[in-house]
Write an enzyme that holds these catalytic residues in place. Sequence first.
Site, short mmCIF file in Angstrom:
data_model
loop_
_atom_site.label_atom_id
_atom_site.label_comp_id
_atom_site.label_asym_id
_atom_site.label_seq_id
_atom_site.Cartn_x
_atom_site.Cartn_y
_atom_site.Cartn_z
N SER A 77 0.85 -1.19 0.00
CA SER A 77 0.00 0.00 0.00
C SER A 77 0.88 1.23 0.00
CB SER A 77 -0.90 0.01 1.24
OG SER A 77 -0.13 0.19 2.42
N LYS A 78 0.27 2.37 -0.35
CA LYS A 78 1.03 3.61 -0.45
C LYS A 78 1.56 4.10 0.90
CE LYS A 78 -3.21 6.40 -0.46
NZ LYS A 78 -4.03 7.36 -1.24
N ARG A 79 1.05 3.54 2.00
CA ARG A 79 1.55 3.94 3.32
C ARG A 79 2.95 3.42 3.57
NH1 ARG A 79 -3.74 2.68 4.23
NH2 ARG A 79 -3.24 0.56 4.86
N LYS A 80 3.32 2.31 2.90
CA LYS A 80 4.62 1.69 3.17
C LYS A 80 5.50 1.59 1.94
CE LYS A 80 3.39 -1.12 7.18
NZ LYS A 80 3.44 -2.48 7.76
#
Length: 461
Positions: A243-246
Site C-alpha cells: 500500500s502507499k503507506r509503506k
Amino acid sequence: MTVRTRIAPSPTGIAHIGTAYMALFNYAFARQNDGEFLVRIEDTDRARFVEGAEQVIYDSLDWLEIPYTKTFRQSEHLEDYSAAVQTLIQKGHAYYCFCTPERLETMRKEQQARKEIPRYDRLCTHLPKEEVQKRLDSGERHVIRMKMPDNEMISWDDLVRGTISINTKELDDQVLMKSDGFPTYHLAVVVDDNRMQISHVIRGEEWISSTPKHILLYRYFGWQLPVFAHMPLLRNVDKTKMSKRKNDVSIPSYKEKGYLPQALRNYLCLMGWSHPDEKDIFALQEFIKVFSFSRMQTTGPIFDVKKLDWMNGKYIREVLKTDEVETALFPFLPDDFPQDLLPKILPLVRERLVTLHDIGPLTEFFYHDIHPTVEELMGKKSSMSEAKKYLEAALSTLEKSFEETEMLAMVDSKGWNRGAFFTTLRVAVTGRTVSPPLFDTIRVLGKQLTLSRVKAAITLC
C-alpha cells in the site's frame, strides 16, 4: 472457446502497481491462447472518483507496453444493471432493504458484542409486497440486497489454488444496488463480464470470498460461468499488503524515477511466478510463451525495490543497446546538459546507472564548476602539504601526457602511496571521491579544463 481476459480498474486515485501486475498476467494468458485482453473502467464509486485518473491508467499501460483493448465505463450502462437487478427481484433472489445506516450500525455493534459475524439480519425480507411498493412510491431511501441461500456449499476449480469451497452461511446478503442508483462491484462485475464474454476472470486473492456470490449470480441469470484464477497479492518487504503507506505503488512514479518499462514489467512477471529455466531476465514474448498457472505460488510475492533496482541496472548495462539507453536517458538529462556530451560519457557511467534519473548526479561535474574543499583533497591519508605535492607533480605530468601509465610511473618513482595520490587528483579533477574511471574522465574533460581544475586545487593547499 475464445479466451478473453480483462482488468477493471477504478479511477479513484493513482494508477496502482497492482493494476499493472494483474494486467500483465491477464494479457500474457490471453495472448498465449490467441485471445483478447480488455480494459473496462469501473467508475460506479462516484464518491471517490478522481478526474483524469482514467487517462493515467491508460497512459501507464501504454508506458509499460502492455497492449489492450478499451471497452467501456460502467457509468454508461446503468440501465443494464437496473434491468439485471429487477430480474433478480422477480425471481426471488434479491429484495429491497429500507434499513437506515444508523440501524445497520447499531445492529453490527450488537452482533460484535455477542461475538457474532456481522451480517444483515434480513429484517426487510419479511416486509409485505404492498408495504414495499408503498415505501418505494413515497421515494424512501433504499438499497437492493442479494438473498443468499441459507446453507449451501459453493465450489469452483481455481486455476491457481485448485478446488475452493465456501458455505453461504459465512456470507452476508450483499448489497447489489446502492441508494444512489449505482450498482456495487458484485452486481456490475458479473453483468459486465457476461456482456464482454470474459472467459477467464484472473484477479487478486482478495476476491476469493466474493466469488460464491458471483457464481450464484451467474446461476440466477442463467449465464455461462467463467474460469476463475485468484492471484496472490503483492506484499511489502515486511509481508504486509502493498500500500502507499509503506511503499511507492504509483506506476507513473516509477516512470518519473527513471525505471525502464521493460525492467519493471520483467520484475512484475516474477511476482508469484517463476521461469521454468529459472531465468531472471527475459522478454515479454518469452514470458507469454512459457507462462503457466501451474508455476504460480499462492503466498504473496514480495515487491522489493532493491531487487527492482538490480534488474533495472541490469537492463541498462546489458539488455538494452547503447542507442536505446541514450534514447531512454534523454528525458532525464538536465536542461543545461550539453547534447554532444552523452555519447562520450555514457560508456564511463553506464555501469553505475541504477535508474535513468542517476544520469544527472553522476555526470554534472563534466559541465558544471566544481568546488572541492581542502579536507576532500587531503583525503584520509594525506596532509595539506602532501596533497599540494601530489597536485604539482600531477600537473607537470598532465601537461606532457594523459596516459595513465605515465602517471603511475611518476607516482612509483617517488615512492608515494597510489591510493592517497589518486584520491587527491580525483577530487581535484571531478570534485568527488568516487567517479568514473579517472583517465577516461580526463580525456572527456579535455586538457584545458583538466589543467585549470588541478591548478585551482593547488591554490587551495
